[in-house]
Design a protein around this motif. Structure first.
Motif, PDB file in Angstrom:
ATOM      1  N   LEU A 185       1.056  -1.348   0.144  1.00 16.61           N
ATOM      2  CA  LEU A 185      -0.120   0.071  -0.173  1.00 16.61           C
ATOM      3  C   LEU A 185       0.579   1.225   0.126  1.00 16.61           C
ATOM      4  N   ASP A 186       0.645   2.136  -0.782  1.00 16.81           N
ATOM      5  CA  ASP A 186       1.418   3.615  -0.641  1.00 16.81           C
ATOM      6  C   ASP A 186       0.635   4.561  -0.488  1.00 16.81           C
ATOM      7  N   VAL A 187      -0.844   4.929  -0.415  1.00 16.45           N
ATOM      8  CA  VAL A 187      -1.606   5.107   0.262  1.00 16.45           C
ATOM      9  C   VAL A 187      -2.388   4.550   1.250  1.00 16.45           C
ATOM     10  N   VAL A 188      -2.786   5.671   2.271  1.00 21.11           N
ATOM     11  CA  VAL A 188      -3.641   4.663   3.025  1.00 21.11           C
ATOM     12  C   VAL A 188      -4.443   5.686   3.768  1.00 21.11           C
ATOM     13  N   THR A 189      -6.257   5.941   3.633  1.00 18.26           N
ATOM     14  CA  THR A 189      -6.968   6.699   4.383  1.00 18.26           C
ATOM     15  C   THR A 189      -7.713   6.285   5.202  1.00 18.26           C
ATOM     16  N   PHE A 190      -8.042   6.695   6.019  1.00 18.76           N
ATOM     17  CA  PHE A 190      -9.378   6.265   7.254  1.00 18.76           C
ATOM     18  C   PHE A 190      -9.507   8.246   8.276  1.00 18.76           C
ATOM     19  N   SER A 191     -10.951   7.693   8.659  1.00 22.76           N
ATOM     20  CA  SER A 191     -11.263   8.566   9.579  1.00 22.76           C
ATOM     21  C   SER A 191     -11.245   7.839  11.392  1.00 22.76           C
ATOM     22  N   TRP A 192     -11.109   8.550  12.070  1.00 28.54           N
ATOM     23  CA  TRP A 192     -11.224   8.010  12.987  1.00 28.54           C
ATOM     24  C   TRP A 192     -12.424   7.751  13.893  1.00 28.54           C
ATOM     25  N   GLN A 193     -13.673   8.415  13.039  1.00 29.72           N
ATOM     26  CA  GLN A 193     -14.812   8.256  14.044  1.00 29.72           C
ATOM     27  C   GLN A 193     -15.078   6.781  12.988  1.00 29.72           C
ATOM     28  N   LYS A 194     -14.723   5.512  12.183  1.00 28.10           N
ATOM     29  CA  LYS A 194     -15.131   4.936  12.548  1.00 28.10           C
ATOM     30  C   LYS A 194     -14.726   3.550  13.312  1.00 28.10           C
ATOM     31  N   ALA A 195     -13.875   2.979  13.539  1.00 27.09           N
ATOM     32  CA  ALA A 195     -13.646   1.970  14.304  1.00 27.09           C
ATOM     33  C   ALA A 195     -13.085   2.062  15.787  1.00 27.09           C
ATOM     34  N   LEU A 196     -12.200   3.479  15.623  1.00 25.80           N
ATOM     35  CA  LEU A 196     -11.955   3.596  16.630  1.00 25.80           C
ATOM     36  C   LEU A 196     -12.976   4.766  17.735  1.00 25.80           C
ATOM     37  N   GLY A 197     -14.769   4.678  16.940  1.00 21.23           N
ATOM     38  CA  GLY A 197     -15.367   5.737  17.651  1.00 21.23           C
ATOM     39  C   GLY A 197     -15.287   6.952  17.734  1.00 21.23           C
ATOM     40  N   GLY A 200     -16.391  13.167  14.933  1.00 18.03           N
ATOM     41  CA  GLY A 200     -16.062  13.035  13.095  1.00 18.03           C
ATOM     42  C   GLY A 200     -15.743  14.022  12.709  1.00 18.03           C
ATOM     43  N   GLY A 201     -14.811  15.036  11.181  1.00 12.66           N
ATOM     44  CA  GLY A 201     -14.495  15.745  10.978  1.00 12.66           C
ATOM     45  C   GLY A 201     -12.935  15.965  10.933  1.00 12.66           C
ATOM     46  N   HIS A 202     -12.609  15.228  10.408  1.00 19.13           N
ATOM     47  CA  HIS A 202     -10.697  14.367  10.883  1.00 19.13           C
ATOM     48  C   HIS A 202     -10.723  13.560   9.910  1.00 19.13           C
ATOM     49  N   GLY A 203      -9.277  13.178   8.265  1.00 21.05           N
ATOM     50  CA  GLY A 203      -8.772  12.184   8.540  1.00 21.05           C
ATOM     51  C   GLY A 203      -7.832  12.063   8.378  1.00 21.05           C
ATOM     52  N   VAL A 204      -6.950  10.815   8.485  1.00 22.58           N
ATOM     53  CA  VAL A 204      -5.866  10.628   8.303  1.00 22.58           C
ATOM     54  C   VAL A 204      -5.072   9.771   6.944  1.00 22.58           C
ATOM     55  N   LEU A 205      -4.101  10.532   6.710  1.00 28.25           N
ATOM     56  CA  LEU A 205      -3.851  10.502   5.615  1.00 28.25           C
ATOM     57  C   LEU A 205      -2.053   9.686   5.713  1.00 28.25           C
ATOM     58  N   ILE A 206      -1.637   8.580   5.733  1.00 28.37           N
ATOM     59  CA  ILE A 206      -0.515   7.695   5.863  1.00 28.37           C
ATOM     60  C   ILE A 206       0.447   7.596   4.032  1.00 28.37           C
ATOM     61  N   LEU A 207       1.318   7.960   3.807  1.00 31.73           N
ATOM     62  CA  LEU A 207       2.051   8.288   2.566  1.00 31.73           C
ATOM     63  C   LEU A 207       3.950   7.118   2.799  1.00 31.73           C
ATOM     64  N   SER A 208       3.688   6.674   1.438  1.00 26.82           N
ATOM     65  CA  SER A 208       4.741   5.225   1.575  1.00 26.82           C
ATOM     66  C   SER A 208       5.309   6.531   1.010  1.00 26.82           C
ATOM     67  N   PRO A 209       7.056   6.106   0.936  1.00 25.93           N
ATOM     68  CA  PRO A 209       7.812   6.589   0.368  1.00 25.93           C
ATOM     69  C   PRO A 209       7.618   6.408  -1.171  1.00 25.93           C
ATOM     70  N   ARG A 210       7.561   5.342  -1.290  1.00 27.87           N
ATOM     71  CA  ARG A 210       6.734   5.339  -3.334  1.00 27.87           C
ATOM     72  C   ARG A 210       5.777   6.788  -3.340  1.00 27.87           C
ATOM     73  N   ALA A 211       4.787   6.760  -2.141  1.00 32.70           N
ATOM     74  CA  ALA A 211       3.824   8.532  -2.698  1.00 32.70           C
ATOM     75  C   ALA A 211       4.792   9.462  -2.292  1.00 32.70           C
ATOM     76  N   VAL A 212       5.084   9.396  -1.546  1.00 32.00           N
ATOM     77  CA  VAL A 212       6.016  10.475  -1.391  1.00 32.00           C
ATOM     78  C   VAL A 212       7.485  11.397  -3.102  1.00 32.00           C
TER      79      VAL A 212
END
Length: 390
Positions: A185-197, A200-212
């Protein structure tokens, strides 16, 4: 048909919404007492809290050390849009869609970004596209877990390790409940209002070195709004991934996220979270196996979600009704259960087939899922009796 007697016990926590999802067991407003309210998110205390949230995310989700993690605006949608508008266009795109959110990304790619060299791989609700047909010379975008269809990819084995394109995974209802194959995976996104309860309103963006690398070597031909910009002068803005957010976050929501992450860490981390979600989903699976009226929207167990579990009414008399009547029957079930305060927000997503959607993530207790099934049986018997009498 005579309606059955009401069950004796209610779920202790009747919240089964698929987003925002149930708060963690034992949560109270006391958990937010250390939130730096009235302080700047750019002050030392604000940056420290945001950095702690990023560090705990890495620890609990087992994110590789060389992947960047950023807190971004506009929930999971904002995170996905940032990735698409900033990175797509360098290569052809394979876009996978088997539910409403995947369809939304297809619409943005084809109609907004107008990327003509896009191949769309579709499947109906309850199914998944042919993963073997994906071309990894292309950039690939998909939902790891289809929140509105109850369908997930079985694993990351189908993703090429030697891919030339980037993989962009909307993992908003998979993160913290399913194993994400980070090397694939090179880009992974999620919102903490889902599985962690979380709130809402904030997202998390995770980038691999290839994405950078893509961000630093490719400039899209369209203008980028400020909230999408992750580079300056051809270099990644590292501060975004150290807690220096692009816009102003809610420090109350950040505090709530930190609390949820610490709870996840204390119960055993990712493995414990996955086990809890699996156990909750198994309660429903065991009940469905014995049910004369309910079935899974996703027939194939290998691709069935353990978080956003989608059900349909399989009773022959109901299944024979016109679609509008089936939808009305499903809404009746939901209304009966909610009226008794036995379960909230159980209806299928508005674009999905008529039925039920029950959140089974780790913040839900198995005993509550089990209690809910008795109320579902009661609601079905009651609604079926009314249907027969009509």
């Amino acid at each position: 048909m005579v309606s059955m007697q009401k069950p004796a016990a209610l779920p202790k926590n009747p919240n089964f919404s698929s987003g925002p999802c149930s708060k963690r067991p034992g949560w109270s407003f006391e958990a937010l007492k250390d939130a730096p309210l009235g302080r700047s998110h750019r002050a030392k205390i604000g940056k420290t809290k945001l950095k702690l949230a990023i560090d705990l995310t890495r620890e609990v989700l087992q994110v590789p050390a060389d992947y960047r993690i950023g807190i971004v605006p506009a929930s999971d949608t904002g995170a996905v849009e940032m990735a698409m508008w900033s990175m797509l266009g360098a290569r052809p795109v394979d876009a996978l869609a088997w539910e409403s959110f995947g369809e939304g990304w297809v619409t943005d790619i084809v109609k907004q970004l107008k990327l003509k060299d896009t191949r769309v791989l579709k499947a109906g609700y309850g199914e998944i596209p042919d993963l073997a047909s994906v071309n990894f010379d292309h950039d690939v975008i998909f939902t790891w877990n289809g929140t509105t269809s109850g369908v997930r990819v079985p694993n990351g084995d189908w993703i090429a390790a030697d891919r030339k394109g980037l993989t962009i995974a909307d993992a908003t209802s998979a993160a913290f409940a399913q194993k994400l194959d980070w090397p694939k995976l090179d880009v992974v996104t999620f919102s903490w209002q889902k599985a962690l309860g979380g709130e809402g309103g904030h997202g998390v963006l995770i980038l691999s070195p290839r994405a950078v690398e893509r961000l630093e070597t490719y400039s899209p031909p369209w203008p980028l709004p400020k909230i999408f910009r992750m580079t300056k002068g051809g270099k990644l803005i590292e501060g975004i991934f150290q807690g220096e957010t692009i816009n102003t976050p809610s420090m109350l929501c950040v505090e709530d996220y930190i609390d949820a992450l610490q709870w996840a860490k204390n119960i055993g981390g990712l493995d414990a979270m996955i086990s809890r979600a699996d156990a909750n989903a198994k309660v429903l699976a065991d009940w469905v196996a014995k049910s004369a009226w309910a079935g899974f929207l996703a027939k194939d167990e290998a691709i069935r979600s353990n978080t956003s579990v989608c059900l349909k009414v399989t009773d022959p008399a109901v299944a024979a009704l016109p679609p509008d009547a089936q939808a009305a029957f499903a809404k009746k079930l939901v209304a009966l259960v909610e009226k008794e305060k036995a379960g909230y927000d159980l209806g299928a997503y508005r674009d999905a087939p008529a039925g039920l959607r029950i959140w089974c993530g780790a913040t839900v207790e198995s005993a509550d899922v089990a209690a809910l099934t008795h109320w579902l049986d009661w609601a079905f018997a009651t609604a079926k009796a009314e249907l027969a009498a009509a």
